[in-house]
Design an enzyme around this catalytic site. Structure first.
Site, PDB file in Angstrom:
ATOM      1  CB  SER A   1      45.467  45.963  55.357  1.00 36.23           C
ATOM      2  OG  SER A   1      46.480  46.949  55.266  1.00 36.23           O
TER       3      SER A   1
ATOM      4  CG  ASN B   1      47.246  55.985  47.699  1.00 41.06           C
ATOM      5  OD1 ASN B   1      47.107  55.363  48.752  1.00 41.06           O
ATOM      6  ND2 ASN B   1      46.616  57.117  47.442  1.00 41.06           N
TER       7      ASN B   1
ATOM      8  CB  THR C   1      29.271  12.806  22.583  1.00 41.23           C
ATOM      9  OG1 THR C   1      28.464  11.773  22.029  1.00 41.23           O
ATOM     10  CG2 THR C   1      30.550  12.956  21.748  1.00 41.23           C
TER      11      THR C   1
ATOM     12  CE  LYS D   1      32.891   5.075  49.928  1.00 44.18           C
ATOM     13  NZ  LYS D   1      31.982   5.463  48.864  1.00 44.18           N
TER      14      LYS D   1
ATOM     15  CD  GLU E   1      35.273  12.667  46.237  1.00 44.71           C
ATOM     16  OE1 GLU E   1      34.076  12.657  46.522  1.00 44.71           O
ATOM     17  OE2 GLU E   1      36.125  11.971  46.837  1.00 44.71           O
TER      18      GLU E   1
ATOM     19  CE1 TYR F   1      44.565  52.126  47.672  1.00 43.89           C
ATOM     20  CE2 TYR F   1      43.692  53.793  49.157  1.00 43.89           C
ATOM     21  CZ  TYR F   1      44.108  52.497  48.923  1.00 43.89           C
ATOM     22  OH  TYR F   1      44.061  51.583  49.933  1.00 43.89           O
TER      23      TYR F   1
ATOM     24  CD  GLN G   1      43.309  48.057  54.121  1.00 44.32           C
ATOM     25  OE1 GLN G   1      44.019  49.050  54.107  1.00 44.32           O
ATOM     26  NE2 GLN G   1      42.597  47.715  55.167  1.00 44.32           N
TER      27      GLN G   1
ATOM     28  CE  LYS H   1      47.047  45.192  49.906  1.00 46.48           C
ATOM     29  NZ  LYS H   1      45.797  45.896  49.530  1.00 46.48           N
TER      30      LYS H   1
HETATM   31  N1  ARG Z   1      46.715  49.281  53.212  1.00 42.17           N
HETATM   32  C1  ARG Z   1      46.391  50.026  52.053  1.00 42.17           C
HETATM   33  C2  ARG Z   1      45.936  49.090  50.926  1.00 42.17           C
HETATM   34  O1  ARG Z   1      46.077  47.953  51.066  1.00 42.17           O
HETATM   35  C3  ARG Z   1      47.581  50.790  51.592  1.00 42.17           C
HETATM   36  C4  ARG Z   1      47.273  52.060  50.900  1.00 42.17           C
HETATM   37  C5  ARG Z   1      46.560  52.975  51.800  1.00 42.17           C
HETATM   38  N2  ARG Z   1      46.543  54.306  51.338  1.00 42.17           N
HETATM   39  C6  ARG Z   1      45.794  55.224  51.936  1.00 42.17           C
HETATM   40  N3  ARG Z   1      45.910  56.404  51.517  1.00 42.17           N
HETATM   41  N4  ARG Z   1      44.992  54.934  52.905  1.00 42.17           N
HETATM   42  O2  ARG Z   1      45.434  49.515  49.921  1.00 42.17           O
END
Ligand code: ARG
Length: 472
Positions: A36, A123, A168, A296, A303, A330, A335, A338
């Site tokens: 990531s 985590n 309206t 124009k 827009e 978790y 991941q 994000k």
């Molecule tokens: N890169 C991971 C995320 O964004 C971090 C946590 C990963 N933890 C694991 N046990 N693989 O969530």
């Protein structure tokens, strides 16, 4: 921008941080696929912030010596500088921002760096980082919402007496004031602001200390870490802490509503700048031209904002779907939280900024708006109300005015342009005083109660809003 190295040979890419139990290296593609770092490097500053607080806590409870803590702090400060300068060579082999920073720290300071991860897991670390990051972004976004509200209030005050048709079904309905219209947008943003503040409360709870999922056997002091990071409190349940992304969904939902509002404003601005409406002018610097049609001037900013709304809705659905099948606690799925979150923030910030910059410079075209208000029998309700005041039941008044309007359509004149005798064909209770209510000014001035369109009420709302904004 900082660099990211993608190693292609599997041999050199063993993960130093968790490689212990593995007998072969990760497949090169799998390594890149599961990493990531290409996007979570954006959390570097928050990751360092979290590590500083965690290290201070470890020292407080006796798990790090003062020397080790000092070495960690120096190392982290140096890495923060490098990251800010874009000098970190982020490594795919080190998977994510957490392990990149930790490995870099250990390279710099040796053994003390290896102690930093005591009593925590990636985590709880990642959950903490995102909350720190999002908390700050919510504050930036709230500032932009406020700036846009200020612009609207300013415009509302300037144009409290300017009349345009209210619609309206996109058909002319009744005359309203431009200030009143701007204050409607203000109200939407006020709810948006409140939603952001409310969502911030649930962002601002600290997962750190939940470790991988069950907590840790070390005597950690979560209250202390929470205070250092300015969280309201540590979270109550370690399983929930590492798996919860509700706060990101709540934020994206609040962001979707803001985008929906901006998209509605955009739609009106696009209509209003068209030759058919011609209610306003947007300054040239917020518009662009056409490469083929020299005449124009296109309202690109509204827009685009309207167009970007779909992206943010998409991110909301993405995050909801991301979470829907995850068992506790978790999972690597998380991941994927994000990129949608980052893009939601970037998109929203851009759109708010464009609107906040543009709105105070909108120029109204009062004559055009007035002409439009005169065209659609906008004061028909006022005539009916007039008849009611003279003693006629409302349903009968509605019928009488309907006939008068039909006559106006036939003879191509507005109610206010008819002669008294012409109006009296439809009811003999109509007297000379009818023209006071048939004018646009008379119509708006008559709606003089809380929430009404009368200039007096708009100015009262403006004063109230100024107080609200000044207290922020
Ligand atoms: N890169 C991971 C995320 O964004 C971090 C946590 C990963 N933890 C694991 N046990 N693989 O969530």
């Amino acid at each position: 921008m900082s660099k990211t190295t993608v190693e292609t040979s599997t041999n050199e890419t063993e993960n130093k941080l968790w490689g212990g139990r593995f007998s072969e290296s990760t497949d090169a593609f799998v390594q890149a696929f599961t990493a990531s770092i290409t996007f979570d490097k954006r959390l570097a500053n928050q990751d360092i912030q979290g590590s500083e607080a965690h290290a201070a806590m470890l020292h407080k409870v006796g798990l790090l010596t003062a020397e080790e803590l000092a070495a960690i702090n120096d190392g982290l400060a140096a890495i923060r500088k490098e990251a800010e300068a874009g000098e970190v060579d982020w490594s795919i082999a080190l998977e994510d921002v957490h392990m990149n920073i930790e490995a870099r720290l250990t390279d710099r300071i040796g053994i003390a760096g290896k102690k930093l991860h005591t009593g925590r897991s990636r985590n709880d670390q990642v959950a903490t980082d995102i909350r720190l990051w999002l908390r700050e972004q919510v504050d930036f976004i709230s500032e932009e919402v406020t700036r846009l509200q200020q612009g609207l209030v300013q415009l509302a005050e300037q144009e409290a007496h300017t009349i345009l048709p209210g619609f309206t079904h996109l058909q002319v309905a009744q005359p309203i004031t431009f200030g009143h219209h701007m204050m409607a947008w203000y109200e939407m943003l006020q709810r948006d602001f409140e939603r952001l503040q409310d969502c911030r409360k649930r962002i601002n709870i600290m997962p750190l200390g939940a470790a991988a999922l069950a907590g840790t056997s070390y005597p950690i002091d979560r209250q202390f870490t929470a205070e250092l990071l300015h969280f309201d409190r540590p979270s109550n349940n370690s399983l929930d802490s590492v798996s919860d992304r509700d706060f990101a969904i709540e934020f994206t939902s609040a962001a979707s509503l803001i985008m929906m509002h901006l998209s509605r404003f955009s739609e009106e601005l696009v209509l209003w700048t068209s030759a058919q409406f011609d209610f306003i002018n947007l300054p040239d610097r917020f518009c662009t031209g056409s490469s083929i049609m020299p005449q124009k001037k296109n309202p690109d900013v509204p827009e685009l904002v309207r167009g970007k709304t779909g992206r943010v809705y998409g991110h909301l659905i993405c995050l909801m779907t991301l979470m829907k099948s995850q068992p506790l606690a978790y999972n690597k799925d998380n991941q994927e939280d994000k990129e949608p979150l980052f893009d939601t923030v970037d998109t929203l910030m851009g759109c708010l900024r464009a609107f906040a910059d543009m709105m105070p410079h909108v120029e109204t075209k009062p004559e055009s708006m007035r002409r439009a208000a005169m065209q659609g029998f906008a004061t028909a309700t006022d005539l009916a109300d007039y008849l009611v005041v003279k003693g006629m039941p409302f349903r009968d008044a509605h019928e009488v005015v309907g006939k008068a309007v039909a006559f106006g359509v036939e003879t191509k004149q507005d109610l206010s342009e008819m002669k008294l005798a012409e109006l009296q064909q439809f009811s003999d209770v109509i007297g000379d005083d009818v023209f006071d209510v048939l004018t646009l000014e008379g119509s708006v001035a008559a709606r003089n109660h809380i929430g009404g369109t009368a200039p007096e009420q708009v100015l009262m709302q403006v004063a109230g809003a100024k107080g609200v904004l000044a207290a922020r």
